[in-house]
Design an enzyme around this catalytic site. Structure first.
Site, PDB file in Angstrom:
ATOM      1  N   LYS A 115      -0.646   6.003   8.482  1.00 25.25           N
ATOM      2  CA  LYS A 115       0.020   6.388   7.228  1.00 25.25           C
ATOM      3  C   LYS A 115      -1.004   6.462   6.084  1.00 25.25           C
ATOM      4  O   LYS A 115      -0.986   7.401   5.277  1.00 25.25           O
ATOM      5  CB  LYS A 115       1.106   5.363   6.886  1.00 25.25           C
ATOM      6  CG  LYS A 115       1.787   5.565   5.550  1.00 25.25           C
ATOM      7  CD  LYS A 115       2.452   4.257   5.057  1.00 25.25           C
ATOM      8  CE  LYS A 115       1.386   3.206   4.757  1.00 25.25           C
ATOM      9  NZ  LYS A 115       1.891   1.899   4.344  1.00 25.25           N
ATOM     10  N   LYS A 160      -7.189   1.880  -2.823  1.00 23.75           N
ATOM     11  CA  LYS A 160      -6.822   1.314  -1.527  1.00 23.75           C
ATOM     12  C   LYS A 160      -6.885   2.379  -0.427  1.00 23.75           C
ATOM     13  O   LYS A 160      -7.409   2.140   0.672  1.00 23.75           O
ATOM     14  CB  LYS A 160      -5.399   0.754  -1.600  1.00 23.75           C
ATOM     15  CG  LYS A 160      -4.887   0.117  -0.325  1.00 23.75           C
ATOM     16  CD  LYS A 160      -5.659  -1.146   0.006  1.00 23.75           C
ATOM     17  CE  LYS A 160      -5.485  -1.535   1.468  1.00 23.75           C
ATOM     18  NZ  LYS A 160      -4.096  -1.711   1.874  1.00 23.75           N
ATOM     19  N   THR A 194       0.857  -1.181   0.000  1.00 23.90           N
ATOM     20  CA  THR A 194       0.000   0.000   0.000  1.00 23.90           C
ATOM     21  C   THR A 194       0.892   1.229   0.000  1.00 23.90           C
ATOM     22  O   THR A 194       1.563   1.521   0.980  1.00 23.90           O
ATOM     23  CB  THR A 194      -0.896   0.017   1.248  1.00 23.90           C
ATOM     24  OG1 THR A 194      -1.798  -1.070   1.152  1.00 23.90           O
ATOM     25  CG2 THR A 194      -1.690   1.315   1.332  1.00 23.90           C
TER      26      THR A 194
END
Lengths: 292, 292, 292, 292
Positions: free
Chosen positions: D239, D171, D96
């Site tokens: 994050k 995502k 990711t």
């Protein structure tokens, strides 16, 4: 002092340059769109054809660019600062940029033997015109001391804050607090108005209390008129909020109020208000109907 | 002026009463815990045995209670204000309460033929001691004019804002802006510290800029020391944020920054800091570890 | 079961009443605007002329009102529930109200010898029509057991949660989580769209993952069409957020995400969207221009 | 399919590799700390000594790294992917990362004649073990079709989303919604508990309603126990929130709820909880005292 170079004739750069000229400094100025230099020329400035040409001509060059991309561009692009910087020459970047950008510029310049100082300022158009900026310098201390005469004209006070990056960081902290305050103020103005209170009386009450400050006094009357002539463009304020939040992220500092303020500025951008004064965030608090 | 009654000897009530005594006013004071009246008595005040007794004795009575419940209680409970209020008598409630509470008290008093003025103040302990409050009066204009001599001692400026409720509302708007600003300031202090900047320098920089204000100057140094001696208790600030948000809710005013600030104050309460100064919200921004 | 009274023929009350009729219950219904009872009469319901008349006629009466004010009004106003409630009669309030309102109604009814149950529901129009509500009952356990046959028709599951107030509280907690989720979903939909992703694909991806849920599946397609036909009006959702935040305030629970969601719902109200479905909060995330 | 290379044996990479081995794929694996490959070797995998060695050996190589820095490092560092990638070889990055990182990797690989696919996944440890991930692929369509047999084992569904960057973006959108939901859920759990409701009953009620979802069902019971064994580390969730907010910033999308959630995750990091499961954000809502 020797002749000074000046890169970037935006709202701030122009006001600062005019102020230096008024105080007898000799200036050579440059701007991407050269026509923005005309007024300066009328007041005695020379014009350089590129950042490189300015650096070549002047011992000290100040940059005042609108954002990190522009600050990097005048240094690293073709005909940029890097091509002529070297021993005996100093570059002072007074733009508001993130610490990373500042470090990148610093490394490039010092690796060529040049001196570098980052020196972002606190204060917008009016203080720039009046030499009432607050200058947050960091980097090469010797260069700081050499350009103090110019700083004394540009600002009412300058600080030397240590290693490169600290000027940028201090600026971001101050602007973050300011951005949150502007939101708090906007919310107060709309709440007063919608609750049947007189907006001008709110300004009078605020001006007498513990939170009285020049920004409320200066911006309040025009905000009541929904007038947002850009002294500090909203999109630049939002950029500073973003960079301050990123700095907080690096250091695991939760800043929920700054984050809420940042989203309000983003809302304002989504409404097409990015080029107005940052006080236009006021518009995000107003409703389109009185509703229930 | 005639003798004045004074109900409520909390931090604020005591400071205001002392100030009135110093300026030659004759006072009869009351507090639920009577011992808090002792110092006033030493300086010449009389003591009344109940709110009703005070009202009976004095033409004008000021109330300064800690929250809406207490403000209602001194009026409506047994031996309360209502039992003795009537034509020719005035009650001035200087507590910070919501508009609804104020209206309820106003209706009860005027229905008995008494005069009512709500007059919440802006300013905490120090301004109260120094007669530097800002007084936000609303209600019976004639009563406002009669008690002006006392207001002139208590405050540096008083406003008459119109119908009952407007004083409370103005106070809430001001305190809401203040509460958000305190959060913005706390976030700035922690961000500076965690980013390697000197906290005192941040205070110096802020004090020179567009957002310089007495609160930052007064609270900053003690916040850096993590010292939060209560001038304005955090739980009262949070109550004001809550009431201001409720006022915004009534009028469909979105206030995302105030809402974020309110949650931070609630977080502080959940950490057991409710009785400290409202600047203790600073503690919610600090982490328990430096982590990543 | 005996004949059941039903007060309040709003979106929910009507759907629930129709469902009870379909399952063979005998109903006497009432609504402030009587014409909203017509459809029920066509399907076999009787009409009562006031809440008091309904209580007099029926052993058990259900109330389903739109907000705390309406819930209090049918009980305490002239010709209200209180005038006829007494031993042997039960009142079940299925409205979503705060715990305080519920307690006030409970005390009034039990002081007259009546039985009281609060029983707010989870689920909106469609589940109400299909008997798929979740019923959160609290108060008189004996009454809960007597009305279980009706609850079995109205809901797929009912819980008995203990003392009065707990039903209201559980409902608020659930609706608060739902309101925050709706905001998160709206932000996701706009972010996808503005970032060049296909909105329908986002729905497909969400539906396969750990956060797949009926609400996203049901509301997503119409939100993409900017269609917000009210199943659960936004102003009611915002009321529930407000009450949940107030409950958190009482218990010093910081809820920054719920607070941000609440402000977005208030923003939607300020845009005149209060009567649309609560998914219309989606509109607050969209910008008026693409800007920068 | 040919032998597959696999870079990164973190929680996810290991689970995915084991799953591929179980389904008969031949794997050559690599990890910075080589010992993390041992278990894979026991189950039949070969080990490569560097990313470059893996690429040299395998026609297709999958990368599953913990963050953008690591994803860049395996490609660009010495002995990295770039040294051996070329015509006829495909690299599939399932980490990711932000769109920018993905683009940078894509450009480097395609400029060497290699094929690139970004294919971040939705789902954490358990779905990775069970082959129940959702795969969000973007980039070279031909490569997507060639590796479908592996995707069919790793995921229950894969999407091809268009040009490189779209997988990363999708995502981030999903994880942002998930992060906000986790906060809403945490606030609900604490609010229920502090309000005297049973936490398990809240889980039961939620599971029957419109917002029932696998995450609440899976995480709820352990959150009630204050148990946060890391399936998806909080610092990685934070994050993703940060990157999603940055994406929103680029596109002027205000996301106040995601921003509030992000600050709560940062608060959790500041409390030293970054390595626990992202559900540990629950701890930020709990108070240290019951206070008022």
């Amino acid at each position: 002092m020797e002749e000074i170079g000046f890169l970037g004739m935006g709202i701030m750069g122009k006001a600062m340059s005019m102020n230096l000229l008024r105080h007898g400094f000799k200036l050579t100025v440059w701007n991407r769109t050269l026509s923005r230099c005309d007024e300066l020329v009328e007041h005695g400035a020379s014009v350089g054809e590129s950042p490189a040409a300015i650096i070549k001509k002047c011992k000290y060059t100040i940059g005042m660019l609108s954002d990190p991309a522009a600050a990097l561009s005048v240094v690293f692009d073709k005909d940029g600062v890097l091509e002529q910087i070297g021993p005996g020459k100093g570059y002072i970047d007074m733009s508001t940029v993130d610490a990373q950008t500042s470090s990148k510029i610093s490394e490039a310049i010092t690796s060529k033997g040049g001196y570098f100082l980052e020196a972002p300022v606190s204060g917008s158009k009016k203080p720039a015109e009046d030499g009432q900026l607050v200058i947050l310098a960091a980097g090469e201390k010797a260069l700081y001391e050499e350009v103090l005469p110019a700083f004394d004209v540009l600002g009412k006070k300058s600080f030397f804050l240590g290693p490169v990056g600290n000027g940028a960081k201090m600026k971001l902290v101050v602007n973050m607090v300011m951005g949150s305050m502007m939101n708090a103020f906007s919310e107060g103005l709309v709440l007063a108005d919608k609750s049947g209170l007189n907006s001008q009386t709110l300004l009078d009450v605020l001006d007498l209390g513990a939170i009285a400050n020049p920004m409320f006094k200066l911006k309040g009357p025009s905000m009541i008129q929904s007038s947002y002539s850009p002294a500090f463009p909203l999109k630049h304020q939002q950029k500073d909020m973003r960079l301050a939040l990123a700095l907080g992220d690096e250091n695991a500092v939760p800043m929920p109020v700054a984050a809420a303020a940042n989203e309000a500025f983003k809302k304002a951008r989504s409404m097409g208000l990015g080029d107005l004064d940052f006080s236009a965030v006021h518009e995000t608090v107003k409703g389109s109907k009185s509703s229930g």
